[in-house]
Design an enzyme around this catalytic site. Structure first.
Site, mmCIF file in Angstrom:
data_model
loop_
_atom_site.group_PDB
_atom_site.id
_atom_site.type_symbol
_atom_site.label_atom_id
_atom_site.label_comp_id
_atom_site.label_asym_id
_atom_site.label_seq_id
_atom_site.Cartn_x
_atom_site.Cartn_y
_atom_site.Cartn_z
ATOM 1 N N SER A 86 0.863 -1.181 0.000
ATOM 2 C CA SER A 86 0.000 0.000 0.000
ATOM 3 C C SER A 86 0.898 1.230 0.000
ATOM 4 O O SER A 86 1.874 1.283 0.759
ATOM 5 C CB SER A 86 -0.884 -0.003 1.242
ATOM 6 O OG SER A 86 -1.513 1.256 1.345
ATOM 7 N N LYS B 246 -7.030 -2.095 -16.301
ATOM 8 C CA LYS B 246 -7.482 -1.226 -17.376
ATOM 9 C C LYS B 246 -7.890 0.113 -16.774
ATOM 10 O O LYS B 246 -8.139 0.161 -15.572
ATOM 11 C CB LYS B 246 -8.635 -1.855 -18.184
ATOM 12 C CG LYS B 246 -9.742 -2.562 -17.395
ATOM 13 C CD LYS B 246 -10.519 -1.860 -16.363
ATOM 14 C CE LYS B 246 -11.331 -0.667 -16.791
ATOM 15 N NZ LYS B 246 -12.065 -0.079 -15.620
ATOM 16 N N ASP C 154 -12.808 4.396 -17.974
ATOM 17 C CA ASP C 154 -13.269 3.434 -16.966
ATOM 18 C C ASP C 154 -14.260 2.417 -17.526
ATOM 19 O O ASP C 154 -14.121 1.217 -17.277
ATOM 20 C CB ASP C 154 -13.909 4.149 -15.779
ATOM 21 C CG ASP C 154 -14.033 3.189 -14.608
ATOM 22 O OD1 ASP C 154 -12.977 2.827 -14.047
ATOM 23 O OD2 ASP C 154 -15.147 2.740 -14.301
HETATM 24 N N1 NDP Z 1 -11.514 -5.037 -13.770
HETATM 25 C C1 NDP Z 1 -12.509 -4.492 -13.104
HETATM 26 O O1 NDP Z 1 -13.597 -5.011 -13.000
HETATM 27 C C2 NDP Z 1 -12.311 -3.226 -12.422
HETATM 28 C C3 NDP Z 1 -11.185 -2.518 -12.661
HETATM 29 N N2 NDP Z 1 -10.971 -1.352 -12.008
HETATM 30 C C4 NDP Z 1 -9.743 -0.635 -12.325
HETATM 31 O O2 NDP Z 1 -8.902 -0.759 -11.189
HETATM 32 C C5 NDP Z 1 -8.240 0.450 -10.913
HETATM 33 C C6 NDP Z 1 -8.513 0.862 -9.462
HETATM 34 O O3 NDP Z 1 -9.884 1.015 -9.259
HETATM 35 P P1 NDP Z 1 -10.540 0.815 -7.796
HETATM 36 O O4 NDP Z 1 -9.942 -0.349 -7.137
HETATM 37 O O5 NDP Z 1 -11.996 0.864 -7.987
HETATM 38 O O6 NDP Z 1 -10.040 2.139 -7.096
HETATM 39 P P2 NDP Z 1 -9.896 2.423 -5.537
HETATM 40 O O7 NDP Z 1 -9.962 3.878 -5.391
HETATM 41 O O8 NDP Z 1 -10.838 1.585 -4.762
HETATM 42 O O9 NDP Z 1 -8.436 1.913 -5.208
HETATM 43 C C7 NDP Z 1 -7.306 2.458 -5.795
HETATM 44 C C8 NDP Z 1 -6.103 2.201 -4.911
HETATM 45 O O10 NDP Z 1 -4.967 2.770 -5.547
HETATM 46 C C9 NDP Z 1 -4.082 3.290 -4.578
HETATM 47 N N3 NDP Z 1 -3.763 4.688 -4.841
HETATM 48 C C10 NDP Z 1 -2.533 5.186 -4.968
HETATM 49 N N4 NDP Z 1 -2.561 6.498 -5.170
HETATM 50 C C11 NDP Z 1 -3.848 6.879 -5.136
HETATM 51 C C12 NDP Z 1 -4.509 8.128 -5.251
HETATM 52 N N5 NDP Z 1 -3.834 9.268 -5.451
HETATM 53 N N6 NDP Z 1 -5.834 8.138 -5.169
HETATM 54 C C13 NDP Z 1 -6.522 7.007 -4.998
HETATM 55 N N7 NDP Z 1 -5.951 5.776 -4.888
HETATM 56 C C14 NDP Z 1 -4.627 5.716 -4.946
HETATM 57 C C15 NDP Z 1 -4.740 3.144 -3.225
HETATM 58 O O11 NDP Z 1 -4.151 2.006 -2.598
HETATM 59 P P3 NDP Z 1 -2.943 2.173 -1.550
HETATM 60 O O12 NDP Z 1 -3.257 3.375 -0.714
HETATM 61 O O13 NDP Z 1 -3.005 0.930 -0.797
HETATM 62 O O14 NDP Z 1 -1.687 2.328 -2.330
HETATM 63 C C16 NDP Z 1 -6.178 2.854 -3.561
HETATM 64 O O15 NDP Z 1 -6.778 2.034 -2.605
HETATM 65 C C17 NDP Z 1 -8.704 1.419 -11.979
HETATM 66 O O16 NDP Z 1 -7.754 1.428 -12.996
HETATM 67 C C18 NDP Z 1 -9.988 0.840 -12.491
HETATM 68 O O17 NDP Z 1 -10.256 1.133 -13.842
HETATM 69 C C19 NDP Z 1 -11.831 -0.902 -11.072
HETATM 70 C C20 NDP Z 1 -12.977 -1.567 -10.791
HETATM 71 C C21 NDP Z 1 -13.346 -2.766 -11.499
HETATM 72 O O1 LIG Z 2 -13.724 -2.022 -14.636
HETATM 73 C C1 LIG Z 2 -14.760 -1.678 -14.114
HETATM 74 O O2 LIG Z 2 -15.796 -2.537 -14.099
HETATM 75 C C2 LIG Z 2 -16.762 -2.438 -13.101
HETATM 76 C C3 LIG Z 2 -17.132 -1.016 -12.802
HETATM 77 O O3 LIG Z 2 -17.960 -0.995 -11.675
HETATM 78 C C4 LIG Z 2 -15.905 -0.194 -12.529
HETATM 79 O O4 LIG Z 2 -16.237 1.166 -12.381
HETATM 80 C C5 LIG Z 2 -14.929 -0.321 -13.633
HETATM 81 O O5 LIG Z 2 -13.701 0.260 -13.254
#
Ligand code: NDP
Ligand SMILES: O=C1OC[C@@H](O)[C@H](O)[C@H]1O
Length: 393
Positions: free
Chosen positions: A48, A113, A201
């Site tokens: 993290s 992604k 996204d």
């Molecule tokens: N494949 C899928 O179904 C999905 C894919 N995604 C992708 O995953 C990625 C992350 O999304 P998601 O998990 O929803 O995002 P979150 O905001 O829930 O988590 C992002 C994590 O990134 C880290 N981080 C580092 N710098 C920052 C910052 N400046 N602001 C916020 N977070 C930061 C943090 O972890 P730490 O503090 O521990 O370093 C944070 O918990 C995106 O690229 C999104 O497109 C998202 C949802 C679904």
């Molecule tokens: O990749 C994704 O799939 C599920 C969505 O809920 C999310 O926003 C997106 O990042």
């Protein structure tokens, strides 16, 4: 005789947010629950950027192994010799710097992604993977679903004739009063500093289906870069809130329409009453995929001469009963394991060139719509000490 011992890969998880949790819980499921016996996964480290304690909390939350190491920085994770592959689960804004950090350290990488914020960044990552001779893949999990494999097979086999058009939508109905959407301005979905917006996204999944239907299945020599026409409505943060893209493949006389929005939902009532999220239309019939486009569970085949008969196929996502869990991200993880086992540096299901081409389409659409991301996140110059790598926010 073939070995019966599954090939194991050891994952390092970079970031502890929502998708890191979903993915890691999938890694912990028993592969046998999805009838996979040749590969398996271990989580050996979690990092993290906020604090080491957060990594520890994350392991507890996912009911992960107590043996996994916890780090309070991404730098420590990529230096861990026990990590075979790093899963980058940070916001889009961070992908270039974070994935480069890991590749530069000689790690194999699975990066969430959208791969990057622009195509130049994606090209640089691919160059680095090539230079370091490591595996690198964009985590478009949907591509590895059995439903996607089946639909690609149907298209390639000519089951619906020549495919001329694909229409795909992934939209969330988050409209709110006074011109707002329900996400706070700081949320990664709309925050320009985190490369927010519907296209990177959600729209990437619409494009994924368009590309699966119209591009991926073409023989190599038949593949062509599409022409792109886009319309974008911008949110007050500067990110795109509604984006519609037409991609035209002139040689094949085919067109794809990729739609995404934060204002209106693909699935208006949560019961798919609005019809399919994806329609793949050919000279001899149509394939419909029921959404959401990122996690579809059913497809239909309608033949032109089928006399009104519709073939409906359900593709449920298997759960590990012992953990009562199965999200569907394990299939992309299995692909990574097989590629590592077989010495492959890229996945044939989502080759580097296709990730780059989709980034090019998105970049062009954003340009046409006047969406601009800040220099810190759009630069293609790697900086190990960038705040995006050190977590100094
Ligand atoms: N494949 C899928 O179904 C999905 C894919 N995604 C992708 O995953 C990625 C992350 O999304 P998601 O998990 O929803 O995002 P979150 O905001 O829930 O988590 C992002 C994590 O990134 C880290 N981080 C580092 N710098 C920052 C910052 N400046 N602001 C916020 N977070 C930061 C943090 O972890 P730490 O503090 O521990 O370093 C944070 O918990 C995106 O690229 C999104 O497109 C998202 C949802 C679904
Ligand atoms: O990749 C994704 O799939 C599920 C969505 O809920 C999310 O926003 C997106 O990042």
């Amino acid at each position: 005789m073939a070995s019966t011992t599954p090939y194991t890969i050891r994952w390092g998880i970079m970031a502890t947010g929502w998708i890191a949790e979903m993915f890691s819980k999938d890694l912990l499921t028993n592969p046998a629950a999805r009838d996979v016996h040749d590969v398996r996964h271990e989580i050996v480290a979690v990092a993290s950027s906020s604090a080491k304690e957060r990594a520890a909390e994350f392991i507890t939350k996912i009911d992960g192994p107590s043996t996994a190491k916890t780090y309070g920085s991404y730098h420590e994770l990529v230096a861990d010799p026990d990590v075979d592959i790093v899963y980058v689960a940070t916001p889009h804004s961070h992908h270039f710097q974070n994935a480069m950090l890991a590749l530069d350290a000689g790690k194999n990488v699975l990066c969430e992604k959208a791969l990057t914020v622009n195509a130049a960044q994606a090209r640089k990552l691919v160059d680095k993977a090539r230079e370091k001779n490591v595996f690198f893949m964009e985590a478009v999990w949907t591509r590895y679903f059995p439903i996607s494999i089946k639909v690609r097979e149907l298209v390639a086999s000519g089951a619906i004739g020549n495919v001329y058009r694909a229409v795909a939508d992934l939209s969330f109905g988050n409209d709110a009063p006074e011109g707002k959407v329900t996400f706070k301005d700081s949320h990664r979905m709309v925050n320009i500093d985190l490369a927010g917006g519907a296209l990177l996204d959600l729209g990437i999944y619409s494009l994924t289906w368009v590309f699966q239907a119209l591009y991926h299945v073409q023989p190599e020599e038949g593949k062509e870069a599409p022409k792109v026409v886009a319309a974008i409505n911008k949110y007050h943060t500067g990110a795109d809130e509604t984006t519609s893209i037409i991609v035209q493949f002139p040689k094949h006389k085919s067109q794809g329409i990729a739609l995404t929005s934060l204002r209106v939902g693909t699935d208006v009532d949560g019961h798919n009453s609005g019809g399919p999220a994806i329609r793949i239309q050919g000279s001899g019939g149509e394939i419909q995929v029921m959404g959401p486009a990122y996690r579809p569970l059913q497809y239909k085949v309608i033949k032109k001469d089928g006399g009104g008969k519709v073939e409906v196929v359900d593709c449920p996502i298997p759960k590990d009963p012992a953990r009562d869990w199965g999200h569907g991200m394990f299939w992309e993880a299995d692909e990574c394991a097989r590629c590592l086992r077989d010495g492959k540096k890229e996945s044939a299901t989502l080759p580097w060139s296709e990730s780059i081409m989709i980034m090019e389409v998105m970049e062009e659409a954003l340009k046409q719509g006047g969406v601009e991301y800040p220099e810190l996140i759009s630069t293609d110059v790697f900086d190990a000490q960038s705040p995006l790598n050190t977590g100094k926010r």
